[in-house]
Structures are given as C-alpha cells and as structure tokens.
Write a protein that holds these residues in place. Structure first.
Motif, PDB file in Angstrom:
ATOM      1  N   ALA A  79       0.814  -1.229   0.000  1.00  0.00           N
ATOM      2  CA  ALA A  79       0.000   0.000   0.000  1.00  0.00           C
ATOM      3  C   ALA A  79       0.842   1.271   0.000  1.00  0.00           C
ATOM      4  O   ALA A  79       0.626   2.170   0.791  1.00  0.00           O
ATOM      5  N   GLU A  80       1.791   1.345  -0.919  1.00  0.00           N
ATOM      6  CA  GLU A  80       2.611   2.548  -1.016  1.00  0.00           C
ATOM      7  C   GLU A  80       1.937   3.634  -1.847  1.00  0.00           C
ATOM      8  O   GLU A  80       2.087   4.810  -1.554  1.00  0.00           O
ATOM      9  N   ARG A  81       1.217   3.224  -2.904  1.00  0.00           N
ATOM     10  CA  ARG A  81       0.575   4.207  -3.774  1.00  0.00           C
ATOM     11  C   ARG A  81      -0.703   3.621  -4.361  1.00  0.00           C
ATOM     12  O   ARG A  81      -0.654   2.705  -5.177  1.00  0.00           O
ATOM     13  N   PRO A  82      -1.872   4.140  -3.955  1.00  0.00           N
ATOM     14  CA  PRO A  82      -3.123   3.666  -4.546  1.00  0.00           C
ATOM     15  C   PRO A  82      -3.210   4.047  -6.025  1.00  0.00           C
ATOM     16  O   PRO A  82      -2.840   5.161  -6.410  1.00  0.00           O
ATOM     17  N   LEU A  83      -3.662   3.107  -6.854  1.00  0.00           N
ATOM     18  CA  LEU A  83      -3.786   3.332  -8.300  1.00  0.00           C
ATOM     19  C   LEU A  83      -5.236   3.438  -8.748  1.00  0.00           C
ATOM     20  O   LEU A  83      -5.547   4.177  -9.679  1.00  0.00           O
ATOM     21  N   ALA A 127      -5.920   9.743 -10.173  1.00  0.00           N
ATOM     22  CA  ALA A 127      -5.052  10.637 -10.930  1.00  0.00           C
ATOM     23  C   ALA A 127      -4.026  11.321 -10.036  1.00  0.00           C
ATOM     24  O   ALA A 127      -2.929  11.636 -10.477  1.00  0.00           O
ATOM     25  N   GLU A 128      -4.403  11.551  -8.746  1.00  0.00           N
ATOM     26  CA  GLU A 128      -3.535  12.349  -7.875  1.00  0.00           C
ATOM     27  C   GLU A 128      -3.740  11.946  -6.419  1.00  0.00           C
ATOM     28  O   GLU A 128      -4.858  11.684  -5.992  1.00  0.00           O
ATOM     29  N   ILE A 129      -2.651  11.911  -5.681  1.00  0.00           N
ATOM     30  CA  ILE A 129      -2.701  11.787  -4.217  1.00  0.00           C
ATOM     31  C   ILE A 129      -2.384  13.175  -3.690  1.00  0.00           C
ATOM     32  O   ILE A 129      -1.295  13.694  -3.917  1.00  0.00           O
ATOM     33  N   PHE A 130      -3.342  13.816  -3.008  1.00  0.00           N
ATOM     34  CA  PHE A 130      -3.082  15.174  -2.537  1.00  0.00           C
ATOM     35  C   PHE A 130      -2.813  15.255  -1.041  1.00  0.00           C
ATOM     36  O   PHE A 130      -2.474  16.321  -0.534  1.00  0.00           O
ATOM     37  N   ALA A 131      -2.920  14.139  -0.332  1.00  0.00           N
ATOM     38  CA  ALA A 131      -2.516  14.094   1.082  1.00  0.00           C
ATOM     39  C   ALA A 131      -2.249  12.641   1.447  1.00  0.00           C
ATOM     40  O   ALA A 131      -2.863  11.726   0.897  1.00  0.00           O
ATOM     41  N   ARG A 132      -1.333  12.433   2.367  1.00  0.00           N
ATOM     42  CA  ARG A 132      -1.061  11.090   2.883  1.00  0.00           C
ATOM     43  C   ARG A 132      -0.614  11.211   4.328  1.00  0.00           C
ATOM     44  O   ARG A 132      -0.074  12.225   4.728  1.00  0.00           O
ATOM     45  N   TRP A 133      -0.887  10.165   5.105  1.00  0.00           N
ATOM     46  CA  TRP A 133      -0.469  10.131   6.503  1.00  0.00           C
ATOM     47  C   TRP A 133      -0.283   8.700   6.943  1.00  0.00           C
ATOM     48  O   TRP A 133      -0.697   7.764   6.276  1.00  0.00           O
ATOM     49  N   ARG A 134       0.357   8.573   8.075  1.00  0.00           N
ATOM     50  CA  ARG A 134       0.574   7.257   8.674  1.00  0.00           C
ATOM     51  C   ARG A 134       0.238   7.383  10.149  1.00  0.00           C
ATOM     52  O   ARG A 134       0.715   8.290  10.823  1.00  0.00           O
ATOM     53  N   ALA A 141     -13.189  13.116  -5.235  1.00  0.00           N
ATOM     54  CA  ALA A 141     -12.201  13.012  -4.164  1.00  0.00           C
ATOM     55  C   ALA A 141     -12.645  11.947  -3.163  1.00  0.00           C
ATOM     56  O   ALA A 141     -13.830  11.851  -2.829  1.00  0.00           O
ATOM     57  N   PHE A 142     -11.678  11.157  -2.689  1.00  0.00           N
ATOM     58  CA  PHE A 142     -11.934  10.095  -1.731  1.00  0.00           C
ATOM     59  C   PHE A 142     -10.852  10.091  -0.664  1.00  0.00           C
ATOM     60  O   PHE A 142      -9.712  10.473  -0.926  1.00  0.00           O
ATOM     61  N   GLU A 143     -11.231   9.621   0.524  1.00  0.00           N
ATOM     62  CA  GLU A 143     -10.258   9.326   1.556  1.00  0.00           C
ATOM     63  C   GLU A 143     -10.158   7.814   1.668  1.00  0.00           C
ATOM     64  O   GLU A 143     -11.177   7.133   1.803  1.00  0.00           O
ATOM     65  N   LEU A 144      -8.940   7.299   1.570  1.00  0.00           N
ATOM     66  CA  LEU A 144      -8.671   5.863   1.637  1.00  0.00           C
ATOM     67  C   LEU A 144      -7.855   5.590   2.888  1.00  0.00           C
ATOM     68  O   LEU A 144      -6.839   6.247   3.114  1.00  0.00           O
ATOM     69  N   THR A 145      -8.286   4.634   3.686  1.00  0.00           N
ATOM     70  CA  THR A 145      -7.548   4.257   4.880  1.00  0.00           C
ATOM     71  C   THR A 145      -7.316   2.754   4.854  1.00  0.00           C
ATOM     72  O   THR A 145      -8.267   1.980   4.689  1.00  0.00           O
ATOM     73  N   TYR A 146      -6.067   2.357   4.979  1.00  0.00           N
ATOM     74  CA  TYR A 146      -5.703   0.943   5.008  1.00  0.00           C
ATOM     75  C   TYR A 146      -5.381   0.556   6.446  1.00  0.00           C
ATOM     76  O   TYR A 146      -4.472   1.119   7.063  1.00  0.00           O
ATOM     77  N   GLN A 147      -6.142  -0.393   6.989  1.00  0.00           N
ATOM     78  CA  GLN A 147      -5.920  -0.921   8.335  1.00  0.00           C
ATOM     79  C   GLN A 147      -4.989  -2.127   8.222  1.00  0.00           C
ATOM     80  O   GLN A 147      -5.377  -3.160   7.676  1.00  0.00           O
TER      81      GLN A 147
END
Length: 69
Positions: A13-17, A29-36, A52-58
């Motif tokens: 899960a380094e970069r969602p496609l 098309a774009e990642i405009f924010a990321r956090w851990r 626009a979506f927020e994706l969270t990987y548990q």
C-alpha cells in the motif's frame, strides 16, 4: 465491497492506483494528502473524473475503508 488496487514496492500500500466504490471502478489521478498512524496508512486522492476520496488501510485487519469527500 471496497477494493483498492495499489502499487507496492518495498511495502504494501505505497501508492493507490484505483478504487472500487459502490460497484464502480475509479482510476486515481492524484494523491493530494497522505499520513501514517498507528497500524494504518491514509490517503486523500482525486480520480481522473475529479471525485475526491479518503482511503484508509488498516494493517492489522488488512482492510481498506473508502469514504467520498
């Protein structure tokens, strides 16, 4: 079912496609924010069509959560 396809080089899960939400597939098309955070990775993304979506990987449960913004 929420599905996120991602690029994983050194770790998962380094970069969602792309993502599937409500049965529709969206190319990212774009990642405009990321956090851990503790046990999770998060991304705010924009699709090719401008949604626009927020994706969270548990990490512990190996689940993705997709939320439109």
């Amino acid at each position: 079912m929420e599905i996120v396809e991602c690029r994983s080089d050194t770790e998962y899960a380094e970069r969602p496609l792309s993502l599937v939400w409500l049965g529709c597939r969206y190319e990212i098309a774009e990642i405009f924010a990321r956090w851990r955070g503790p046990g999770e990775k998060g991304f705010r993304v924009k699709t090719v069509k401008g949604q626009a979506f927020e994706l969270t990987y548990q990490e512990v449960t190996d689940d993705w959560h997709v939320q439109p913004l």
